[in-house]
Design a protein around this motif. Structure first.
Motif, PDB file in Angstrom:
ATOM      1  N   UNK A   1       0.878  -1.175   0.000  1.00 43.13           N
ATOM      2  CA  UNK A   1       0.000   0.000   0.000  1.00 43.13           C
ATOM      3  C   UNK A   1       0.917   1.227   0.000  1.00 43.13           C
ATOM      4  N   UNK A   2       1.129   1.790  -1.159  1.00 45.11           N
ATOM      5  CA  UNK A   2       2.175   2.801  -1.354  1.00 45.11           C
ATOM      6  C   UNK A   2       2.101   3.932  -0.324  1.00 45.11           C
ATOM      7  N   UNK A   3       0.964   4.599  -0.221  1.00 41.62           N
ATOM      8  CA  UNK A   3       0.855   5.796   0.616  1.00 41.62           C
ATOM      9  C   UNK A   3       1.055   5.506   2.103  1.00 41.62           C
ATOM     10  N   UNK A   4       0.814   4.246   2.520  1.00 40.84           N
ATOM     11  CA  UNK A   4       0.901   3.913   3.940  1.00 40.84           C
ATOM     12  C   UNK A   4       2.182   3.186   4.317  1.00 40.84           C
ATOM     13  N   UNK A   5       3.043   2.896   3.349  1.00 41.39           N
ATOM     14  CA  UNK A   5       4.230   2.094   3.657  1.00 41.39           C
ATOM     15  C   UNK A   5       5.316   2.945   4.312  1.00 41.39           C
ATOM     16  N   UNK A   6       5.806   2.543   5.501  1.00 40.37           N
ATOM     17  CA  UNK A   6       6.809   3.337   6.220  1.00 40.37           C
ATOM     18  C   UNK A   6       8.239   3.140   5.719  1.00 40.37           C
ATOM     19  N   UNK A   7       8.447   2.201   4.794  1.00 38.03           N
ATOM     20  CA  UNK A   7       9.810   1.892   4.359  1.00 38.03           C
ATOM     21  C   UNK A   7      10.316   2.800   3.254  1.00 38.03           C
ATOM     22  N   UNK A   8       9.439   3.616   2.682  1.00 39.84           N
ATOM     23  CA  UNK A   8       9.848   4.512   1.606  1.00 39.84           C
ATOM     24  C   UNK A   8       9.513   5.947   1.992  1.00 39.84           C
ATOM     25  N   UNK A   9      10.186   6.893   1.309  1.00 40.18           N
ATOM     26  CA  UNK A   9       9.831   8.299   1.491  1.00 40.18           C
ATOM     27  C   UNK A   9       8.587   8.581   0.661  1.00 40.18           C
ATOM     28  N   UNK A  10       7.916   9.675   0.940  1.00 41.41           N
ATOM     29  CA  UNK A  10       6.596   9.870   0.342  1.00 41.41           C
ATOM     30  C   UNK A  10       6.461  11.187  -0.438  1.00 41.41           C
ATOM     31  N   UNK A  11       7.550  11.560  -1.154  1.00 39.67           N
ATOM     32  CA  UNK A  11       7.495  12.767  -1.966  1.00 39.67           C
ATOM     33  C   UNK A  11       6.482  12.677  -3.105  1.00 39.67           C
ATOM     34  N   UNK A  12       6.179  11.451  -3.556  1.00 39.67           N
ATOM     35  CA  UNK A  12       5.354  11.285  -4.758  1.00 39.67           C
ATOM     36  C   UNK A  12       3.979  10.706  -4.447  1.00 39.67           C
ATOM     37  N   UNK A  13       3.538  10.811  -3.188  1.00 39.41           N
ATOM     38  CA  UNK A  13       2.230  10.278  -2.824  1.00 39.41           C
ATOM     39  C   UNK A  13       1.104  10.910  -3.641  1.00 39.41           C
ATOM     40  N   UNK A  14       1.188  12.209  -3.871  1.00 42.78           N
ATOM     41  CA  UNK A  14       0.088  12.909  -4.540  1.00 42.78           C
ATOM     42  C   UNK A  14      -0.195  12.351  -5.936  1.00 42.78           C
ATOM     43  N   UNK A  15       0.802  12.238  -6.830  1.00 42.24           N
ATOM     44  CA  UNK A  15       0.502  11.670  -8.151  1.00 42.24           C
ATOM     45  C   UNK A  15       0.123  10.192  -8.099  1.00 42.24           C
ATOM     46  N   UNK A  16       0.741   9.445  -7.170  1.00 40.86           N
ATOM     47  CA  UNK A  16       0.403   8.021  -7.051  1.00 40.86           C
ATOM     48  C   UNK A  16      -1.047   7.853  -6.607  1.00 40.86           C
ATOM     49  N   UNK A  17      -1.456   8.641  -5.608  1.00 37.50           N
ATOM     50  CA  UNK A  17      -2.843   8.573  -5.121  1.00 37.50           C
ATOM     51  C   UNK A  17      -3.809   9.061  -6.190  1.00 37.50           C
ATOM     52  N   UNK A  18      -3.416  10.095  -6.934  1.00 34.76           N
ATOM     53  CA  UNK A  18      -4.274  10.603  -8.006  1.00 34.76           C
ATOM     54  C   UNK A  18      -4.544   9.532  -9.050  1.00 34.76           C
ATOM     55  N   UNK A  19      -3.556   8.675  -9.307  1.00 37.56           N
ATOM     56  CA  UNK A  19      -3.738   7.580 -10.256  1.00 37.56           C
ATOM     57  C   UNK A  19      -4.502   6.431  -9.608  1.00 37.56           C
ATOM     58  N   UNK A  20      -4.634   6.445  -8.287  1.00 34.82           N
ATOM     59  CA  UNK A  20      -5.385   5.416  -7.583  1.00 34.82           C
ATOM     60  C   UNK A  20      -4.592   4.171  -7.297  1.00 34.82           C
ATOM     61  N   UNK A  21      -3.274   4.243  -7.371  1.00 36.92           N
ATOM     62  CA  UNK A  21      -2.452   3.056  -7.178  1.00 36.92           C
ATOM     63  C   UNK A  21      -2.220   2.774  -5.698  1.00 36.92           C
ATOM     64  N   UNK A  22      -2.220   1.490  -5.342  1.00 35.16           N
ATOM     65  CA  UNK A  22      -1.967   1.068  -3.954  1.00 35.16           C
ATOM     66  C   UNK A  22      -0.736   0.148  -3.919  1.00 35.16           C
ATOM     67  N   UNK A  23      -0.877  -1.061  -4.415  1.00 36.34           N
ATOM     68  CA  UNK A  23       0.251  -1.997  -4.434  1.00 36.34           C
ATOM     69  C   UNK A  23       1.097  -1.730  -5.689  1.00 36.34           C
TER      70      UNK A  23
END
Length: 273
Positions: free
Chosen positions: A74-96
């Motif tokens: 779950x990209x936006x919730x994963x603590x192992x990565x930094x989250x600079x790109x959450x906005x475009x990833x969430x906009x595309x609706x991607x999780x895994x």
């Protein structure tokens, strides 16, 4: 270098072999500091298009720096990565999302992603399949690089050969011009002058009017071989002062200020080979 067609084909294969609905990717810059996403399959928005991912940032940035496959459930919730790109990833609706590197030599050339709009663990089989696709591209890039290297070597060798051959032409041109004044037969002398003019126009514009006199060209052709004024005078049967006079006239006509510049300009204009 990763071609657009290569990336498009690879993303199509990734969707087929993994069953994941979305695939995207991009090439890493030559300095390895960033990657730009340029290839997409199955996306429904433009949120990721053209996104520049810095090395070490986000999932793909981590793959760039480690050169190892990586994934998140779950990209936006994963603590192992930094989250600079959450906005475009969430906009595309991607999780895994999973990402694999395309490596050639010791560097990462590109990163390929696959993802889904549901949070889930992407299986090892899908990741292995993606790795095989990336390996195929890496092999192609390595082959291209080796082919280009060999072509460059051949071209360099050919250039050296052409350069040596062209020096032979220049030597022959200068010697021919030195001989022409000694020929008594006017018809033969005229034909030799035509041959000299033809050699002098090699690589130049045949329509360009040559302002230099035949004797000025004789002197320039000899000087172009590296001869001093005294040596040029000896070869051409002239006095050194006469050679200097012809050189000054050639400089004035060509607007140059020195022996080397005059020879270079005459060659550029096609008056000397």
């Amino acid at each position: 270098m990763l071609e657009t067609a290569d990336l498009t084909a690879a993303l199509g294969r990734i969707r087929r072999v993994t069953g994941l609905p979305v695939a995207f990717g991009g090439a890493v810059a030559a300095d390895g500091r960033a990657m730009r996403l340029t290839g997409f399959a199955g996306t429904t928005t433009l949120a990721l298009h053209g996104l520049v991912v810095s090395a070490g940032s986000g999932l793909g940035g981590r793959v760039v720096t480690t050169a190892r496959p990586a994934g998140v459930e779950d990209y936006a919730a994963d603590p192992r990565i930094s989250h600079e790109y959450d906005k475009p990833v969430i906009a595309e609706g991607l999780r895994a999302i999973v990402a694999v590197p395309v490596t050639a030599g010791a560097s990462v050339q590109a990163v390929l992603y696959a993802g889904t709009r549901e949070p889930l663990a992407v299986g090892a089989r899908a990741l292995d399949a993606m790795t095989r696709v990336a390996a195929g591209i890496a092999t192609e890039l390595t082959v291209r690089r080796e082919v280009q290297r060999r072509l460059d070597e051949i071209e360099a060798a050919a250039a050296v050969s052409r350069g040596a051959q062209w020096e032979d032409v220049r030597q022959a041109h200068a010697e021919l011009r030195a001989i022409v004044p000694e020929v008594a037969d006017p018809d033969l002398r005229s034909r030799l002058r035509q041959v000299c003019a033809l050699l002098g126009r090699s690589g130049g514009d045949p329509r360009k009017v040559n302002p230099l006199s035949p004797r000025e060209l004789d002197v320039l052709a000899t000087v172009a071989l590296g001869c001093s004024n005294a040596e040029a005078a000896r070869r051409l049967g002239l006095l050194p002062e006469t050679v200097k006079s012809y050189l000054r006239n050639a400089m004035r006509k060509l607007g140059t200020h020195g022996r080397v510049e005059t020879v270079v300009t005459a060659r550029r204009l096609g008056f000397l080979p």
